[in-house]
Design a protein around this motif. Structure first.
Motif, short mmCIF file in Angstrom:
data_model
loop_
_atom_site.label_atom_id
_atom_site.label_comp_id
_atom_site.label_asym_id
_atom_site.label_seq_id
_atom_site.Cartn_x
_atom_site.Cartn_y
_atom_site.Cartn_z
N ASP A 1 0.85 -1.20 0.00
CA ASP A 1 0.00 0.00 0.00
C ASP A 1 0.88 1.24 0.00
O ASP A 1 1.26 1.75 1.05
CB ASP A 1 -0.93 0.01 1.22
N TRP A 2 1.21 1.74 -1.19
CA TRP A 2 2.06 2.91 -1.29
C TRP A 2 1.32 4.19 -0.94
O TRP A 2 1.93 5.23 -0.72
CB TRP A 2 2.65 3.02 -2.70
N ARG A 3 -0.01 4.10 -0.84
CA ARG A 3 -0.82 5.30 -0.55
C ARG A 3 -0.63 5.80 0.87
O ARG A 3 -0.96 6.95 1.17
CB ARG A 3 -2.28 4.98 -0.81
N GLN A 4 -0.10 4.94 1.75
CA GLN A 4 0.00 5.33 3.16
C GLN A 4 0.94 6.51 3.40
O GLN A 4 0.85 7.17 4.43
CB GLN A 4 0.46 4.14 4.00
N VAL A 5 1.85 6.78 2.47
CA VAL A 5 2.77 7.90 2.67
C VAL A 5 2.27 9.17 2.01
O VAL A 5 2.95 10.20 2.04
CB VAL A 5 4.18 7.55 2.13
N HIS A 6 1.08 9.10 1.39
CA HIS A 6 0.54 10.27 0.69
C HIS A 6 -0.56 10.93 1.52
O HIS A 6 -1.32 10.27 2.22
CB HIS A 6 -0.03 9.85 -0.67
N HIS A 7 -0.63 12.23 1.40
CA HIS A 7 -1.66 12.99 2.10
C HIS A 7 -3.02 12.68 1.47
O HIS A 7 -3.16 12.72 0.24
CB HIS A 7 -1.36 14.49 2.00
N PRO A 8 -4.03 12.37 2.27
CA PRO A 8 -5.34 11.99 1.71
C PRO A 8 -5.98 13.08 0.86
O PRO A 8 -6.76 12.77 -0.06
CB PRO A 8 -6.17 11.69 2.96
N ASP A 9 -5.66 14.33 1.12
CA ASP A 9 -6.26 15.41 0.34
C ASP A 9 -5.73 15.46 -1.10
O ASP A 9 -6.36 16.08 -1.97
CB ASP A 9 -5.99 16.76 1.01
N HIS A 10 -4.59 14.84 -1.35
CA HIS A 10 -3.96 14.90 -2.68
C HIS A 10 -3.90 13.54 -3.36
O HIS A 10 -3.51 13.45 -4.52
CB HIS A 10 -2.54 15.46 -2.57
N LEU A 11 -4.26 12.50 -2.62
CA LEU A 11 -4.08 11.13 -3.10
C LEU A 11 -4.79 10.85 -4.42
O LEU A 11 -4.19 10.30 -5.35
CB LEU A 11 -4.55 10.13 -2.03
N GLN A 12 -6.05 11.24 -4.53
CA GLN A 12 -6.82 10.94 -5.73
C GLN A 12 -6.20 11.57 -6.96
O GLN A 12 -6.07 10.94 -8.02
CB GLN A 12 -8.26 11.42 -5.55
N ARG A 13 -5.78 12.82 -6.85
CA ARG A 13 -5.18 13.52 -7.98
C ARG A 13 -3.87 12.87 -8.40
O ARG A 13 -3.59 12.68 -9.59
CB ARG A 13 -4.92 14.97 -7.61
N VAL A 14 -3.07 12.49 -7.41
CA VAL A 14 -1.78 11.85 -7.69
C VAL A 14 -1.98 10.52 -8.41
O VAL A 14 -1.32 10.22 -9.41
CB VAL A 14 -0.98 11.65 -6.39
N MET A 15 -2.90 9.72 -7.92
CA MET A 15 -3.17 8.41 -8.52
C MET A 15 -3.66 8.54 -9.96
O MET A 15 -3.24 7.81 -10.84
CB MET A 15 -4.18 7.63 -7.68
N GLU A 16 -4.55 9.49 -10.18
CA GLU A 16 -5.09 9.68 -11.52
C GLU A 16 -4.00 10.13 -12.49
O GLU A 16 -3.93 9.65 -13.63
CB GLU A 16 -6.22 10.70 -11.48
N GLY A 17 -3.13 11.03 -12.05
CA GLY A 17 -2.06 11.51 -12.91
C GLY A 17 -1.05 10.41 -13.25
O GLY A 17 -0.63 10.26 -14.39
N LEU A 18 -0.68 9.63 -12.24
CA LEU A 18 0.25 8.53 -12.47
C LEU A 18 -0.34 7.49 -13.42
O LEU A 18 0.33 6.99 -14.32
CB LEU A 18 0.63 7.87 -11.14
N THR A 19 -1.59 7.16 -13.19
CA THR A 19 -2.26 6.16 -14.03
C THR A 19 -2.29 6.60 -15.49
O THR A 19 -2.05 5.80 -16.40
CB THR A 19 -3.68 5.89 -13.52
N ARG A 20 -2.59 7.87 -15.71
CA ARG A 20 -2.61 8.39 -17.08
C ARG A 20 -1.24 8.26 -17.74
O ARG A 20 -1.13 7.86 -18.91
CB ARG A 20 -3.06 9.85 -17.09
N SER A 21 -0.20 8.58 -17.01
CA SER A 21 1.15 8.51 -17.58
C SER A 21 1.56 7.07 -17.84
O SER A 21 2.16 6.76 -18.88
CB SER A 21 2.16 9.17 -16.63
N PHE A 22 1.26 6.16 -16.92
CA PHE A 22 1.61 4.76 -17.12
C PHE A 22 0.91 4.19 -18.35
O PHE A 22 1.45 3.35 -19.06
CB PHE A 22 1.24 3.94 -15.88
N HIS A 23 -0.31 4.67 -18.63
CA HIS A 23 -1.06 4.19 -19.79
C HIS A 23 -0.60 4.86 -21.08
O HIS A 23 -0.53 4.21 -22.14
CB HIS A 23 -2.55 4.43 -19.58
#
Length: 296
Positions: A188-210
């Motif tokens: 669970d790499w999300r545990q080191v991320h601030h919950p207020d920014h987590l969704q945006r970070v995940m969406e951005g990373l996912t877009r780049s990986f794709h």
């Protein structure tokens, strides 16, 4: 069973021996045979050509070990004695001394030949030249070590991920800062991320990986003490000669102090704008009063 005396030079014709000789001289390996105790009874011509030793000089129990690099002798002897004792397949990498005085890497392998009762009658072995592969492997290890040293020297938190985005590596600064392990982050790499920014970070990373497009974002990461610090995060894809992504390399650069300075400047600008606004209103009021006085 092939009679070693025939191989060593007996002139009596033997079809099996002749076939073995033909095969032993055809293959690129150094070929050797021992009796059940490990006493060498045969070497092919390639052995003689490489070492410069004649067959008479080569036969025996320990001669071959003397041709090994000093750093490899005990390891090879221990492994060979284990195979002689147990009958296990023999395999080892070692350096042999060539007739020009240089050492070259070989892969040594041997299998026992057993009789109908399961008793070992002979060992058939080969030494396969692997100098080029070994040097490439050693060079790769040196490059890998240089990369690790560099990655642990830079001030950024660095990481790597597979082409699909699975985290595979972090540098020492990441572990020192977060207090986590690779296994924990993989779960669970999300545990080191601030919950207020987590969704945006995940969406951005996912877009780049794709898409394969470089990724960049700014967000806070939690330290092992529970403090959140701001980082400028970037990732780039590493591609092979066909243009296919083989993995991702990313960094997190601590910009907490810059972030604080930016916020201070923004507050200062905001305060200045407020002051300018009030001063402008005050000046307008004074102008109005002055006009009224002049109009009387």
């Amino acid at each position: 069973m092939i009679n070693a005396t025939h191989l060593a030079g007996d002139s009596q014709p033997n079809p099996a021996t002749d076939r073995f000789r033909f095969l032993a001289e055809l293959i690129p390996q150094l070929v050797w045979i021992t009796d059940p105790t490990g006493y060498h009874t045969y070497f092919n011509q390639r052995w003689i050509d490489f070492t410069g030793y004649t067959l008479a000089d080569s036969v025996g129990a320990n001669m071959w070990n003397n041709l090994l690099h000093p750093d490899d002798r005990q390891r090879a002897r221990t492994r060979w004695e284990h195979s002689l004792k147990t009958g296990d397949f023999y395999e080892i990498e070692y350096r042999f001394l060539s007739k020009d005085g240089s050492y070259r890497w070989f892969l040594g392998q041997a299998l026992p030949q057993r009789n109908a009762d399961g008793q070992i009658e002979e060992w058939f072995g080969t030494c396969t030249y692997i100098e080029d592969q070994k040097q490439a492997q050693l060079e790769l290890a040196r490059v890998s070590q240089d990369f690790t040293t560099l990655a642990n020297t830079i001030p950024q938190l660095a990481w790597m991920a597979s082409a699909a985005g699975e985290l595979t590596w972090f540098n020492k600064r990441w572990y020192d800062y977060t207090g986590t392990t690779l296994e924990v982050i993989r779960q669970d790499w999300r545990q080191v991320h601030h919950p207020d920014h987590l969704q945006r970070v995940m969406e951005g990373l996912t877009r780049s990986f794709h898409s394969g497009e470089p990724w960049e974002d700014t967000f806070p990461i939690r330290s092992k003490t529970g403090e959140y610090r701001w980082f400028l995060s970037r990732a780039l894809p590493v591609r092979n000669h066909l243009g296919q992504i083989i993995h991702w390399c990313g960094t997190h650069t601590d910009i907490t102090e810059q972030k604080k300075l930016q916020e201070q400047l923004e507050r200062s600008y905001a305060d200045l704008e407020v002051k300018v606004t009030f001063r402008t209103l005050e000046l307008e009021r004074e102008v109005q009063e002055l006009r009224q006085q002049l109009g009387k």
